[in-house]
Design a protein around this motif. Structure first.
Motif, PDB file in Angstrom:
ATOM      1  N   LYS A   2       0.765  -1.126  -0.037  1.00  0.00           N
ATOM      2  CA  LYS A   2       0.092  -0.312   0.105  1.00  0.00           C
ATOM      3  C   LYS A   2       0.729   1.139   0.080  1.00  0.00           C
ATOM      4  O   LYS A   2       1.313   1.147   0.695  1.00  0.00           O
ATOM      5  CB  LYS A   2      -0.768   0.234   1.072  1.00  0.00           C
ATOM      6  CG  LYS A   2      -2.007   1.103   1.049  1.00  0.00           C
ATOM      7  CD  LYS A   2      -2.935   1.164   2.782  1.00  0.00           C
ATOM      8  CE  LYS A   2      -3.532   0.437   2.891  1.00  0.00           C
ATOM      9  NZ  LYS A   2      -4.473   0.092   3.725  1.00  0.00           N
ATOM     10  N   ARG A  91       4.650  -1.035   3.031  1.00  0.00           N
ATOM     11  CA  ARG A  91       3.932   0.416   2.913  1.00  0.00           C
ATOM     12  C   ARG A  91       5.341   0.916   2.738  1.00  0.00           C
ATOM     13  O   ARG A  91       6.343   1.262   3.023  1.00  0.00           O
ATOM     14  CB  ARG A  91       3.161   0.090   4.128  1.00  0.00           C
ATOM     15  CG  ARG A  91       2.538   1.659   4.687  1.00  0.00           C
ATOM     16  CD  ARG A  91       1.531   1.628   5.488  1.00  0.00           C
ATOM     17  NE  ARG A  91       0.248   0.558   6.060  1.00  0.00           N
ATOM     18  CZ  ARG A  91      -0.804   0.756   6.950  1.00  0.00           C
ATOM     19  NH1 ARG A  91      -1.110   1.472   7.250  1.00  0.00           N
ATOM     20  NH2 ARG A  91      -1.726  -0.279   6.131  1.00  0.00           N
ATOM     21  N   LYS A 114      -3.841   4.323  -8.999  1.00  0.00           N
ATOM     22  CA  LYS A 114      -4.859   3.757  -8.686  1.00  0.00           C
ATOM     23  C   LYS A 114      -5.184   2.380 -10.163  1.00  0.00           C
ATOM     24  O   LYS A 114      -6.347   1.462  -9.455  1.00  0.00           O
ATOM     25  CB  LYS A 114      -5.739   4.339  -8.017  1.00  0.00           C
ATOM     26  CG  LYS A 114      -7.275   3.868  -7.492  1.00  0.00           C
ATOM     27  CD  LYS A 114      -8.519   5.464  -6.855  1.00  0.00           C
ATOM     28  CE  LYS A 114      -9.400   4.408  -5.988  1.00  0.00           C
ATOM     29  NZ  LYS A 114     -10.041   5.553  -6.254  1.00  0.00           N
ATOM     30  N   GLN A 118      -2.647  -0.263  -7.708  1.00  0.00           N
ATOM     31  CA  GLN A 118      -2.390  -0.310  -6.647  1.00  0.00           C
ATOM     32  C   GLN A 118      -2.799   0.397  -5.881  1.00  0.00           C
ATOM     33  O   GLN A 118      -3.510   1.232  -5.860  1.00  0.00           O
ATOM     34  CB  GLN A 118      -1.006   1.057  -7.379  1.00  0.00           C
ATOM     35  CG  GLN A 118      -0.136   1.868  -5.978  1.00  0.00           C
ATOM     36  CD  GLN A 118       0.553   0.637  -5.241  1.00  0.00           C
ATOM     37  OE1 GLN A 118       1.465   0.100  -6.046  1.00  0.00           O
ATOM     38  NE2 GLN A 118       0.579   0.402  -3.728  1.00  0.00           N
ATOM     39  N   ALA A 119      -2.849  -0.051  -4.639  1.00  0.00           N
ATOM     40  CA  ALA A 119      -3.216   0.186  -3.046  1.00  0.00           C
ATOM     41  C   ALA A 119      -2.828   2.107  -2.986  1.00  0.00           C
ATOM     42  O   ALA A 119      -2.199   1.534  -2.600  1.00  0.00           O
ATOM     43  CB  ALA A 119      -3.213  -0.959  -1.886  1.00  0.00           C
ATOM     44  N   GLU A 121      -3.697   4.501   0.087  1.00  0.00           N
ATOM     45  CA  GLU A 121      -4.537   5.995   1.070  1.00  0.00           C
ATOM     46  C   GLU A 121      -3.960   6.891   1.424  1.00  0.00           C
ATOM     47  O   GLU A 121      -3.590   7.836   1.445  1.00  0.00           O
ATOM     48  CB  GLU A 121      -4.387   4.486   2.134  1.00  0.00           C
ATOM     49  CG  GLU A 121      -5.574   5.335   3.057  1.00  0.00           C
ATOM     50  CD  GLU A 121      -5.839   4.517   4.512  1.00  0.00           C
ATOM     51  OE1 GLU A 121      -6.862   3.654   4.452  1.00  0.00           O
ATOM     52  OE2 GLU A 121      -4.924   4.825   5.194  1.00  0.00           O
ATOM     53  N   ASP A 182     -11.282   5.675  -0.001  1.00  0.00           N
ATOM     54  CA  ASP A 182      -9.884   6.016   0.655  1.00  0.00           C
ATOM     55  C   ASP A 182      -9.227   7.002   0.488  1.00  0.00           C
ATOM     56  O   ASP A 182      -7.803   6.940   1.549  1.00  0.00           O
ATOM     57  CB  ASP A 182      -8.899   5.107  -1.143  1.00  0.00           C
ATOM     58  CG  ASP A 182      -9.833   3.992  -1.006  1.00  0.00           C
ATOM     59  OD1 ASP A 182      -9.485   3.389  -0.065  1.00  0.00           O
ATOM     60  OD2 ASP A 182      -9.376   3.808  -2.150  1.00  0.00           O
ATOM     61  N   ASN A 202      -1.507   3.752  11.579  1.00  0.00           N
ATOM     62  CA  ASN A 202      -0.672   3.013  10.155  1.00  0.00           C
ATOM     63  C   ASN A 202      -0.720   1.647  10.678  1.00  0.00           C
ATOM     64  O   ASN A 202       0.016   1.439   9.692  1.00  0.00           O
ATOM     65  CB  ASN A 202      -0.031   4.024   9.388  1.00  0.00           C
ATOM     66  CG  ASN A 202      -0.640   5.267   8.855  1.00  0.00           C
ATOM     67  OD1 ASN A 202      -0.884   4.701   7.620  1.00  0.00           O
ATOM     68  ND2 ASN A 202      -1.109   6.395   8.998  1.00  0.00           N
TER      69      ASN A 202
END
Length: 357
Positions: A2, A91, A114, A118-119, A121, A182, A202
């Motif tokens: 992420k 991450r 995205k 791709q993740a 946030e 997100d 996180n």
């Protein structure tokens, strides 16, 4: 893996978060996390754009057209995220408070990532408007005199700074339209230690909080305010750095008389009117906070009152500066005396006993 993109907002502890992440990079690595820095300076891609350095925000956001910025950003992120994924990193964190208000330079690239799976946030902190305004005035109205002329009080400074700066929902709405759920919006006033709140949000631990940009004591604020009002043009905060270490001689002409600091700062009535005028913006922010599971902005207590420094506080400040100047002056006198003696020894002809050479 992420990608977490922390977009600010300014005056909500962003520098403390960044400094804490920077200092804890080895500890973060053991938790499968890689801190990318302010301008992705900790990425290992090659070649590297000129803006990919810690101080590259101006060059990227203001010195690069948005199309080029997005193309270069996409190339950097694609390369680095693929490398981190291969390395087993879970991450990656990018933190830069410029991102919230300058989304056009980064959103197309992030949305492209995205769409490719791709993740991502997006995380942002928001602060009650009256406290943000008070902090902004201390920063850009007093410490950094970002306008010409003498120091202005809060009410007359606000139009110079730009009334739009006290509305946050429009910029956040752009990010919410692009990322929907997100986007996580956090309440800075309810967070407590913002660094520890960010870490917990996180899933990180064992990182020490480093506090940056702490508000100076009233005596320093008062001294810097007088220092800045003596100058006609804009004054950067660095111009006052030397005064905090020693008392230097300055031209005292042209200094305008000032009311007490507590009268320069916004009154409770002015801040109340500001909050009332921002009711629609606050409602939008509260809705975003609710969608992120956060409590609404709370205006049930007045912001911290700024008090004029007491005579004893000012006496201590002046004495410290005088003592620093005294020590500096004593050292300079000693250096001058030593240099004068050395020069005299070099220019005086040697004595002779009268005998012919």
């Amino acid at each position: 893996m992420k990608l977490v993109v922390h977009i600010g907002h300014g005056k909500t502890g962003s520098t403390s978060i960044q400094q804490s992440l920077l200092a804890a990079r080895p500890a973060l690595a053991t938790q499968g996390v890689h801190y990318l820095g302010l301008m992705l300076e900790h990425a290992q891609n090659a070649p590297r754009p000129a803006w990919q350095i810690m101080s590259g925000s101006n060059q990227f956001f203001d010195g690069t057209d948005p199309a080029t910025a997005n193309a270069e950003l996409l190339a950097v992120l694609e390369s680095e995220l693929a490398r981190l994924d291969r390395a087993g990193v879970a991450r990656a964190i990018w933190s830069n408070e410029w991102l919230l208000e300058r989304s056009r330079s980064v959103l197309p690239a992030l949305c492209d990532l995205k769409r490719r799976g791709q993740a991502i946030e997006i995380q942002c902190y928001v602060r009650r408007h009256d406290k943000w305004a008070q902090s902004a005035y201390a920063q850009w109205g007093l410490k950094h005199k970002s306008y010409a002329g003498p120091i202005r009080d809060f009410a007359s400074w606000l139009p110079v700074f730009g009334d739009r700066e006290f509305r946050f929902a429009p910029a956040l709405a752009i990010w919410e339209a692009a990322f929907g759920p997100d986007l996580r919006v956090f309440n800075f006033d309810a967070a407590g230690d913002v660094v520890q709140h960010f870490l917990a949000a996180n899933g990180l631990h064992d990182v020490e909080s480093i506090t940056e940009n702490v508000s100076p004591d009233p005596a320093i604020t008062a001294a810097q305010t007088v220092f800045n009002t003596m100058r006609r043009d804009q004054v950067l905060p660095t111009a006052f750095d030397g005064v905090q270490n020693m008392l230097r001689r300055h031209d005292q002409t042209g200094g305008a008389p000032l009311p007490p600091i507590d009268r320069l700062m916004p009154s409770a009535g002015v801040l109340h009117d500001l909050v009332r005028d921002r009711a629609a913006d606050i409602a939008q922010i509260d809705a975003m906070l609710a969608r992120s599971g956060e409590p609404p902005l709370a205006f049930d207590s007045p912001p911290r009152q700024t008090l004029h420094p007491s005579p004893w506080e000012m006496d201590q400040l002046m004495l410290k500066l005088i003592f620093a100047l005294t020590a500096e002056l004593g050292g300079l006198r000693h250096q001058v005396a030593t240099l004068q003696k050395q020069l005299a020894d070099q220019t005086t002809p040697p004595k002779t006993d009268g005998a012919r050479p």
